[in-house]
Design an enzyme around this catalytic site. Structure first.
Site, PDB file in Angstrom:
ATOM      1  N   TRP A  10       9.643  -7.265  -0.344  1.00  9.49           N
ATOM      2  CA  TRP A  10       9.360  -6.759   0.813  1.00  9.49           C
ATOM      3  C   TRP A  10       8.663  -5.217   0.212  1.00  9.49           C
ATOM      4  O   TRP A  10       8.333  -4.583   0.712  1.00  9.49           O
ATOM      5  CB  TRP A  10      10.266  -6.223   1.845  1.00  9.49           C
ATOM      6  CG  TRP A  10      10.177  -7.617   2.536  1.00  9.49           C
ATOM      7  CD1 TRP A  10       9.448  -8.663   2.628  1.00  9.49           C
ATOM      8  CD2 TRP A  10      11.524  -7.947   3.953  1.00  9.49           C
ATOM      9  NE1 TRP A  10       9.916  -9.017   3.611  1.00  9.49           N
ATOM     10  CE2 TRP A  10      11.308  -9.130   4.795  1.00  9.49           C
ATOM     11  CE3 TRP A  10      11.775  -6.976   4.578  1.00  9.49           C
ATOM     12  CZ2 TRP A  10      11.288  -9.294   5.285  1.00  9.49           C
ATOM     13  CZ3 TRP A  10      12.511  -6.936   6.149  1.00  9.49           C
ATOM     14  CH2 TRP A  10      12.709  -8.043   6.279  1.00  9.49           C
ATOM     15  N   GLU A  99       7.186  -2.834 -11.906  1.00  8.90           N
ATOM     16  CA  GLU A  99       7.764  -1.366 -11.343  1.00  8.90           C
ATOM     17  C   GLU A  99       8.303  -0.847 -11.511  1.00  8.90           C
ATOM     18  O   GLU A  99       8.366   0.768 -11.310  1.00  8.90           O
ATOM     19  CB  GLU A  99       7.365  -1.307  -9.473  1.00  8.90           C
ATOM     20  CG  GLU A  99       6.046  -2.079  -8.846  1.00  8.90           C
ATOM     21  CD  GLU A  99       5.368  -3.153  -8.002  1.00  8.90           C
ATOM     22  OE1 GLU A  99       6.893  -2.796  -6.737  1.00  8.90           O
ATOM     23  OE2 GLU A  99       4.594  -3.857  -7.930  1.00  8.90           O
ATOM     24  N   GLY A 175      -0.623  -7.504  -6.991  1.00 10.07           N
ATOM     25  CA  GLY A 175      -0.725  -6.315  -5.861  1.00 10.07           C
ATOM     26  C   GLY A 175      -2.433  -5.713  -6.222  1.00 10.07           C
ATOM     27  O   GLY A 175      -3.255  -5.745  -5.174  1.00 10.07           O
ATOM     28  N   GLY A 236       4.965 -10.702  -3.467  1.00 10.77           N
ATOM     29  CA  GLY A 236       4.580  -9.724  -2.588  1.00 10.77           C
ATOM     30  C   GLY A 236       3.857  -9.105  -0.797  1.00 10.77           C
ATOM     31  O   GLY A 236       4.896  -9.712  -0.014  1.00 10.77           O
TER      32      GLY A 236
HETATM   33  P1  13P Z   1       1.863  -9.210  -5.109  1.00 16.71           P
HETATM   34  O1  13P Z   1       1.884 -10.834  -3.998  1.00 16.71           O
HETATM   35  O2  13P Z   1       1.358  -8.212  -3.768  1.00 16.71           O
HETATM   36  O3  13P Z   1       1.104  -9.092  -5.727  1.00 16.71           O
HETATM   37  O4  13P Z   1       3.372  -9.372  -5.631  1.00 16.71           O
HETATM   38  C1  13P Z   1       4.094  -9.723  -6.545  1.00 16.71           C
HETATM   39  C2  13P Z   1       5.381  -8.994  -6.803  1.00 16.71           C
HETATM   40  O5  13P Z   1       5.729  -8.109  -7.619  1.00 16.71           O
HETATM   41  C3  13P Z   1       6.730  -9.635  -6.384  1.00 16.71           C
HETATM   42  O6  13P Z   1       7.732  -9.198  -7.137  1.00 16.71           O
END
Ligand code: 13P
Length: 253
Positions: A10, A99, A175, A236
């Protein structure tokens, strides 16, 4: 069969109330998981106890922290230790998300310390690796991810490494809506498994779940998870929408 895992991350999204509703909506779908299938919810720290109790009655649904500190305890204001996580019954923790590597300067060495502490406290690390776009463009992604595994995991004895989940998350796909192709995902997952096999042998390498992360969506999960070396996903954005994440859980092999 190797564990197949649909994991939600999340990140720093949703209020407590929205998170609880999302979880209820997903669990209310009543998807019964096979013994080798698991669904894990990596939620913000303040939501862990709620998540733990929501999934407690469900077979193979689990709560995960998104991070922990690399020291046991002490004067680290604002941090959360693995012992704290263990004391509220959390058994999984995401370690080394890109991140956190980027915004919190987490090095491979710090991540090795986190992995050790998790394993000492019966917490399964979901260890993230993955290359930035510049590395992918230079074609050196294999060396890059192999080095992440070597520096953070390969000090472990075989019986500890066995307890790890790996998530390959190419930073250029996170993302961005730009998913790795199934060929790209399968190729690097197979490579990661071969790196583990070189160090620990093929039997152990074949037991470790390697999840794909980076724009996994309801409409590409089946195809991605069908790759022989892709054992589910770390999701994500699409994990924040009940119907999307339900479809992703259902896409597990
Ligand atoms: P997204 O699915 O939003 O690309 O994010 C992936 C993610 O960083 C999961 O840890």
């Amino acid at each position: 069969m190797r564990k197949q895992i649909a994991a939600a991350n999340w990140k720093m999204n949703l209020t407590y109330q929205d998170g609880e509703k999302l979880l209820d909506d997903i669990l209310d779908a009543g998807i019964s998981l096979a013994p080798h299938q698991h669904s894990i919810f990596a939620v913000p720290f303040p939501y862990l106890i709620m998540t733990r109790s929501e999934v407690a009655e469900e077979f193979n649904y689990h709560a995960a922290a998104q991070n922990c500190h690399h020291k046991t305890s002490g004067a680290y204001t604002g941090e959360v230790s693995v012992e704290m996580l263990q004391s509220i019954g959390v058994n999984y923790c995401v370690i080394g998300h890109s991140e956190r590597r980027e915004y919190n300067a987490e090095t491979n060495e710090i991540l090795a310390a986190k992995v050790n502490l998790c394993l000492q406290h019966d917490i399964t690390p979901i260890f993230c690796c993955g290359e930035p776009l510049s590395v992918r463009e230079a074609g050196t992604q294999n060396e890059f991810v192999a080095n992440q595994l070597k520096e953070s995991l390969f000090h472990l004895p075989a019986n500890s490494l066995k307890g790890i989940i790996i998530a390959y998350e190419p930073i250029w796909a996170i993302g961005t809506g730009k998913t790795a192709t199934t060929a790209q995902a399968q190729e690097i997952h197979q490579f990661l498994r071969s790196v583990i096999a070189d160090q620990y042998g093929a039997t152990l390498a074949n037991e470790i779940p390697i999840l794909y992360g980076g724009s996994v969506k309801a409409n590409n999960a089946v195809e991605l998870f069908a790759c022989p070396d892709v054992d589910g996903g770390l999701v994500g954005g699409a994990s924040l929408v009940a119907s999307d994440f339900i479809a992703i859980i259902k896409a597990l092999k």
